[in-house]
Design a protein around this motif. Structure first.
Motif, short mmCIF file in Angstrom:
data_model
loop_
_atom_site.label_atom_id
_atom_site.label_comp_id
_atom_site.label_asym_id
_atom_site.label_seq_id
_atom_site.Cartn_x
_atom_site.Cartn_y
_atom_site.Cartn_z
N PHE A 66 0.84 -1.21 -0.01
CA PHE A 66 0.01 -0.06 -0.02
C PHE A 66 0.80 1.15 0.05
CE2 PHE A 66 -0.03 2.17 4.33
CZ PHE A 66 -0.49 3.31 3.87
N ASP A 116 -5.95 2.33 0.04
CA ASP A 116 -6.68 2.49 1.24
C ASP A 116 -7.33 0.97 1.85
OD1 ASP A 116 -6.34 5.16 1.25
OD2 ASP A 116 -8.35 5.64 0.50
N THR A 135 -4.65 -1.55 3.21
CA THR A 135 -4.62 -1.14 4.83
C THR A 135 -5.47 -2.18 5.59
OG1 THR A 135 -3.76 1.19 4.24
CG2 THR A 135 -4.27 0.51 6.77
N TYR A 180 -5.01 -5.69 8.32
CA TYR A 180 -5.72 -5.82 9.77
C TYR A 180 -6.67 -7.19 9.74
CZ TYR A 180 -4.00 -1.46 11.49
OH TYR A 180 -3.31 -0.68 12.20
N SER A 190 -0.10 -1.45 13.74
CA SER A 190 -0.47 -0.01 13.90
C SER A 190 0.70 0.83 14.09
CB SER A 190 -1.54 0.24 14.76
OG SER A 190 -2.71 -0.40 14.60
N LEU A 218 2.01 3.63 11.31
CA LEU A 218 2.26 5.09 11.65
C LEU A 218 3.51 5.60 11.71
CD1 LEU A 218 -0.42 6.63 12.18
CD2 LEU A 218 -0.08 6.37 14.58
N ILE A 260 4.67 5.98 7.88
CA ILE A 260 3.89 7.08 7.52
C ILE A 260 4.70 8.46 7.75
CG2 ILE A 260 1.74 8.61 7.03
CD1 ILE A 260 0.26 5.59 7.51
N VAL A 318 6.40 11.29 5.60
CA VAL A 318 6.16 12.63 5.68
C VAL A 318 7.52 13.39 6.12
CG1 VAL A 318 5.25 14.69 7.34
CG2 VAL A 318 3.87 12.59 6.71
N LEU A 349 1.95 16.16 10.71
CA LEU A 349 0.97 15.05 10.07
C LEU A 349 -0.12 14.95 11.21
CD1 LEU A 349 0.10 12.50 8.56
CD2 LEU A 349 1.58 11.04 10.24
N LEU A 393 -1.35 10.98 2.99
CA LEU A 393 -0.73 10.62 3.94
C LEU A 393 -1.38 10.61 5.23
CD1 LEU A 393 2.79 11.64 3.33
CD2 LEU A 393 2.07 9.36 3.13
N ASP A 403 -4.18 8.13 5.13
CA ASP A 403 -3.68 6.93 5.44
C ASP A 403 -3.36 6.63 6.94
OD1 ASP A 403 -3.59 6.39 2.66
OD2 ASP A 403 -1.29 6.83 2.44
N ALA A 404 -2.84 7.70 7.79
CA ALA A 404 -2.63 7.75 9.00
C ALA A 404 -3.77 7.40 9.93
CB ALA A 404 -1.68 8.81 9.30
N THR A 407 -6.69 6.08 9.08
CA THR A 407 -6.98 4.54 9.30
C THR A 407 -6.34 3.95 10.25
OG1 THR A 407 -7.15 4.68 6.71
CG2 THR A 407 -7.48 2.58 7.64
N VAL A 408 -5.08 4.05 10.33
CA VAL A 408 -4.45 3.39 11.37
C VAL A 408 -4.67 3.80 12.66
CG1 VAL A 408 -2.11 3.06 12.32
CG2 VAL A 408 -2.57 2.94 9.85
N LEU A 409 -5.05 5.00 12.97
CA LEU A 409 -5.52 5.60 14.27
C LEU A 409 -6.87 4.94 14.79
CD1 LEU A 409 -4.66 9.40 14.10
CD2 LEU A 409 -3.33 7.61 15.50
#
Lengths: 297, 297
Positions: free
Chosen positions: A81, A117, A120, A124, A144, A148, A151, A155, B34, B114, B117-118, B120-122
């Protein structure tokens, strides 16, 4: 001992990994054109380094390496992804990946965004195959945090925002380490730790696995940066020289080529030492570290 | 009984929901720029409909509505991520959302990709607050299925690929139902079911909650489509008339306005009946269904 290709002892699980990836993608309830896009992105080659690390970390504790497959599938989906989204025009704008058109060239930009998307989420879902709810919860948390951090590294690498940690000559090196500790290191760390957890590693062993993973992850990125300046695109299957062209911080750029190669050697030693501390069964991890130091693509 | 605004009985949990969202975003280890982008996208308004549904579904079983917060935070983060990615130039290309510039206008396209994407993880990290590992695993599975269905709905809506299910006059209606069952229905369904699970609902009650959620979800989308053709952009806080301009299938387009309004009434009845079957404590769910039928933004 070291070689530019991995031995069949290391790569033997690749067909099982590919089958588990295909099964995860094929079982999920989703649109068929979305599934096609994900299959294109995930099943179109790739070394499966992260699932192999998970497999051999699980096997290092005497378990069946196949116990690692939920973790291996999860981390590979996260890795894939991230490549799909990183290749987008608004990001790195890459047309080629693994010697083929990138997903947004193949299936359009909207589909590439949505497929990333969905991948991801599939990661899980892959962990649902772990029967023990407590272990599954730990693996989910590990995935997770790793994602994170990945990502965050992306950034830092493309948009800045790396926190200032010191002044003077070493600042670039510190920033570089922080970028790559996150960008590539975190997911490799998660791969190894999740594999070890599925293999039944205790706390002390998990610490050694973590040290191994961090060394391998850093080595991986230094070698990647070296290859970006020393290899042809045709050999890599993707564009070369892009990091320098984009003005990104790279190890050869900050340290020079010779010091970068020495840094690879240091991390290889650190990784081999950590693997050796796990005993005889961790021989595969030693071989992977040796390979990572000398790979040419 | 019905009103164009929700009563304070229904909206009272919003500050607690906002605080839990902020806490989830602020606790996670990630780049600060981010985090800023995610705060902008998530904390900048929104009705918190999905977390409120989770809250009142939990409370319908006699538990503290606050028990629903991990679920409410998770579904709101998924909802917010979908808006950020849907607004991107390669998708719906929207500049305004909730009366403010969309995230890619505010922080750039790469950051918007980004940050989505983050987020979704949160959402998965939010579920780590659930202490019971078995329940947490069930919630994680529910979140994954809901999110994957949501993405599938978005694919159907913007890229096609809706499976052919019949021929003749009803085909458009069937496609429309399938698109929205996925696009908006699935996450509303997950919100209600996850809330009910955290409130201690048994299997039979969970079936009634599911019926309620499916009716509310369908009603939500029909009303959205009606508002898109009958309201001004300034009132909605986002562009109006876009669905028709984009040639998308809409309920007013397929059924006409009058039949669309009748369909809203049917789903309202279905939702109210399902809520009533849960007993007195589900009064809040009845009020939400009544509101959803007559909301004007």
């Amino acid at each position: 001992m070291s070689a530019a290709t991995l031995s069949s002892r290391i790569t033997a699980p690749v067909p099982a990994i590919d089958a588990a990836l295909a099964s995860c993608i094929d079982r999920a309830a989703m649109a068929e054109n979305l599934r096609d896009a994900i299959r294109y992105a995930v099943l179109g080659g790739g070394k499966r380094l992260r699932p192999l690390l998970a497999w051999h970390c699980a096997a290092a504790f005497g378990g069946d390496g196949a116990a690692s497959l939920p973790a291996g599938v999860a981390v590979e989906l996260i890795h894939a992804f991230s490549l799909v989204h990183d290749d987008l025009p608004a990001m790195d704008d890459d047309d080629m990946r693994r010697g083929r058109p990138t997903l947004h060239i193949h299936a359009g930009e909207a589909m590439a965004i949505l497929a990333g998307d969905a991948m991801t989420v599939l990661a899980y879902q892959a962990l649902e195959d772990v029967a023990d709810a407590g272990l599954r919860a730990s693996l989910t948390g590990e995935l997770s945090r790793g994602t994170l951090a990945m990502i965050t590294g992306q950034v830092y690498d493309t948009l800045g925002g790396v926190p200032a940690s010191s002044r003077g000559e070493s600042a670039d090196r510190e920033r570089l380490d922080l970028i790559h500790h996150n960008k590539t290191g975190a997911l490799i760390r998660a791969s190894c730790r999740m594999g070890a957890m599925l293999g039944g590693a205790g706390d002390a062993a998990l610490r050694a696995v973590t040290t191994y993973a961090e060394a391998v992850g850093l080595m991986f990125q230094i070698v990647d940066d070296i290859l970006d300046v020393t290899q042809e695109a045709a050999h890599l299957g993707k564009a070369s020289g892009k990091d320098v062209a984009a003005g990104k911080l790279t190890f050869p750029g900050v340290l020079g080529l010779d010091a970068s190669r020495r840094a690879v050697g240091e991390q290889r030693e650190r990784a081999v030492e950590a693997a050796a501390s796990l005993g005889e069964r961790a021989g595969a991890l030693v071989e992977i570290a040796e390979y990572m130091a000398v790979r040419t693509k």
